[in-house]
Write a protein that holds these residues in place. Structure first.
Motif, short mmCIF file in Angstrom:
data_model
loop_
_atom_site.label_atom_id
_atom_site.label_comp_id
_atom_site.label_asym_id
_atom_site.label_seq_id
_atom_site.Cartn_x
_atom_site.Cartn_y
_atom_site.Cartn_z
N PRO A 47 13.52 9.78 -1.52
CA PRO A 47 14.16 10.78 -2.40
C PRO A 47 13.62 10.77 -3.82
O PRO A 47 13.40 11.84 -4.42
N VAL A 48 13.40 9.58 -4.38
CA VAL A 48 12.88 9.49 -5.75
C VAL A 48 11.45 10.02 -5.81
O VAL A 48 11.07 10.74 -6.74
N PHE A 49 10.65 9.66 -4.81
CA PHE A 49 9.27 10.14 -4.76
C PHE A 49 9.22 11.66 -4.69
O PHE A 49 8.51 12.33 -5.46
N LEU A 50 9.97 12.25 -3.77
CA LEU A 50 9.96 13.71 -3.60
C LEU A 50 10.52 14.42 -4.83
O LEU A 50 9.98 15.46 -5.25
N ALA A 51 11.58 13.87 -5.41
CA ALA A 51 12.15 14.49 -6.62
C ALA A 51 11.16 14.43 -7.77
O ALA A 51 11.03 15.39 -8.55
N SER A 52 10.44 13.31 -7.89
CA SER A 52 9.46 13.18 -8.97
C SER A 52 8.32 14.17 -8.80
O SER A 52 7.86 14.79 -9.77
N MET A 53 7.84 14.34 -7.58
CA MET A 53 6.76 15.29 -7.34
C MET A 53 7.21 16.72 -7.65
O MET A 53 6.49 17.48 -8.31
N ALA B 278 0.82 -1.21 0.00
CA ALA B 278 0.00 0.00 0.00
C ALA B 278 0.85 1.26 0.00
O ALA B 278 0.53 2.24 -0.68
N ASN B 279 1.95 1.25 0.77
CA ASN B 279 2.79 2.44 0.84
C ASN B 279 3.44 2.77 -0.50
O ASN B 279 3.36 3.92 -0.98
N PRO B 280 4.11 1.80 -1.16
CA PRO B 280 4.65 2.11 -2.50
C PRO B 280 3.56 2.52 -3.48
O PRO B 280 3.76 3.43 -4.30
N MET B 281 2.38 1.87 -3.38
CA MET B 281 1.30 2.21 -4.29
C MET B 281 0.83 3.65 -4.06
O MET B 281 0.52 4.38 -5.01
N GLY B 282 0.80 4.08 -2.80
CA GLY B 282 0.43 5.47 -2.51
C GLY B 282 1.38 6.46 -3.15
O GLY B 282 0.96 7.46 -3.74
N HIS B 283 2.69 6.18 -3.03
CA HIS B 283 3.68 7.07 -3.66
C HIS B 283 3.51 7.09 -5.18
O HIS B 283 3.59 8.16 -5.81
N THR C 3 9.59 5.58 -9.32
CA THR C 3 9.16 5.65 -7.92
C THR C 3 8.86 4.27 -7.37
O THR C 3 9.25 3.93 -6.24
N LEU C 4 8.18 3.45 -8.16
CA LEU C 4 7.83 2.10 -7.71
C LEU C 4 9.08 1.25 -7.46
O LEU C 4 9.18 0.56 -6.43
N VAL C 5 10.03 1.32 -8.35
CA VAL C 5 11.27 0.54 -8.19
C VAL C 5 12.02 1.00 -6.94
O VAL C 5 12.49 0.18 -6.14
N ALA C 6 12.12 2.33 -6.77
CA ALA C 6 12.84 2.84 -5.60
C ALA C 6 12.16 2.43 -4.31
O ALA C 6 12.83 2.08 -3.31
N CYS C 7 10.83 2.44 -4.27
CA CYS C 7 10.10 2.04 -3.07
C CYS C 7 10.26 0.54 -2.80
O CYS C 7 10.47 0.11 -1.66
#
Length: 383
Positions: free
Chosen positions: A121-127, A64-69, A103-107
């Protein structure tokens, strides 16, 4: 007061649901505007992303957490796609897949079962990147950049800046550090994003209303076939120009144009060929005149151009250039573009009646036709 992250996320999800439903039923279904459609998609992704985070701390956190990101990044990509359609640029399918996939791979590689900030970091950079790209698409909007778009662009830009700050704080202070928690924690982020999404949503609704009003005005003032000003719109705008001599030093020229032997084009090649000739002449005019000049379809195969500040020589040069461009239009099935006759009248600070002004150009046009057509005659030189 300590902000309850779970309550804020539920409120955010409900807000996104309400905005999404309102946009879909009251905006997208009535206008089918691409940017409103993409905004509905973005709100749906933000809604489901916020709900996915509610499963943090449960055995379902692993997925659920990776999916949320991923859902939040996909929502940011949808915001960018919405912004691109404002400039009539197609969405980027590769980016729609690349950013969420990264993002999914990084999570997945960062212990998502126990680490709620897996792939942070990947999630925040992508956003930050996606909202930054959206701001860039909205910013250079030229004449269409009205006051309605200012809060929308500013809000999206603030989200990008905020996520950039989150990324810097995450890398320097860590997700559990005091600076990150105080300024960029999940509760602060949810509340901040909620407020800005409401601002963007209302700004977008205002933009849609503005564009519909502009479209209705365009329909009311433009000729359906050529896209030029219709007769009434031309006369109204020309009258305004004559009443404002300071804008053009009080001088200029009016050119009345008539396509020679136009009836024979329709009789020989059909009305479709006649329409093509009219559209070609309109295009030649648009390619020749300045943005400050007025060009309209006066009626049938007659056109009228108002060139503020133009001398007699300049008016004749414009007429010649329009004819030259028209003659270069490629044709098929033996069709040749007709020649054009022009009547020119000059105005000065004492000219106020548009109809009299056009009548003077019409008399010159009549002389041009009587002298063999395919020529330009000035009203002050008729003998």
């Amino acid at each position: 007061m300590v902000l309850d992250t779970t309550t804020l996320r539920i409120a955010f999800a409900l807000m996104a649901l309400l905005l999404g439903l309102l946009f879909y039923f009251f905006v997208y279904r009535t206008t089918h505007a691409p940017y409103s459609g993409w905004w509905c998609v973005a709100l749906a992704l933000f809604l489901t992303g916020a709900l996915a985070f509610l499963l943090d701390g449960t055995p379902l956190q692993r997925w659920a957490n990776p999916m949320g990101h991923v859902l939040l990044v996909s929502g940011a990509v949808s915001v960018w796609s919405s912004a691109r359609t404002l400039r009539r640029s197609p969405p980027e399918p590769l980016m729609f897949v690349a950013a969420p996939a990264a993002t999914l791979v990084a999570c997945a590689l960062d212990s998502p079962a126990t680490n709620t900030w897996a792939g942070g970091p990947v999630f925040l950079a992508s956003m930050a990147l996606m909202f930054g790209l959206a701001t860039r698409e909205m910013w250079p909007a030229g004449p269409a950049y009205t006051r309605v778009r200012i809060p929308m662009t500013a809000s999206v830009g603030l989200v990008s800046v905020f996520y950039t700050g989150r990324l810097i704080a995450f890398l320097t202070d860590g997700p559990g550090g005091p600076t990150f928690e105080l300024f960029f924690g999940s509760a602060i982020t949810t509340m901040f994003t909620m407020v800005l999404l409401v601002v963007v949503s209302f700004s977008m609704a205002g933009l849609i209303s503005e564009q519909q009003t502009r479209a209705l005005h365009m329909v009311a003032t433009r000729d359906d076939l050529t896209g030029l000003l219709n007769r009434k719109a031309f006369l109204d705008l020309a009258a305004a120009v004559l009443k404002d001599p300071a804008a053009t030093q009080g001088t200029g020229a009016l050119i009345l144009a008539d396509l020679d032997h136009f009836k024979s084009v329709n009789d020989t090649h059909g009305h479709a060929a006649g329409d093509l000739a009219l559209q070609a002449f309109a295009g030649a005019c648009r390619d020749t005149v300045r943005s400050a000049d007025l060009v309209g379809r006066y009626g049938g195969e007659e056109f009228v151009l108002l060139i503020p500040g133009a001398s007699a020589g300049r008016a004749e040069s414009i007429a010649g250039e329009v004819s030259r461009r028209l003659a270069q239009v490629p044709t098929v099935d033996g069709l040749e573009m007709p020649t054009v006759s022009y009547g020119v009248a000059l105005y000065d600070a004492g000219t106020s009646d548009v109809e009299d002004f056009i009548a003077a150009a019409d008399r010159a046009l009549y002389v041009a036709k009587s002298r063999g057509r395919n020529r330009t005659v000035h009203s002050d030189r008729i003998v």
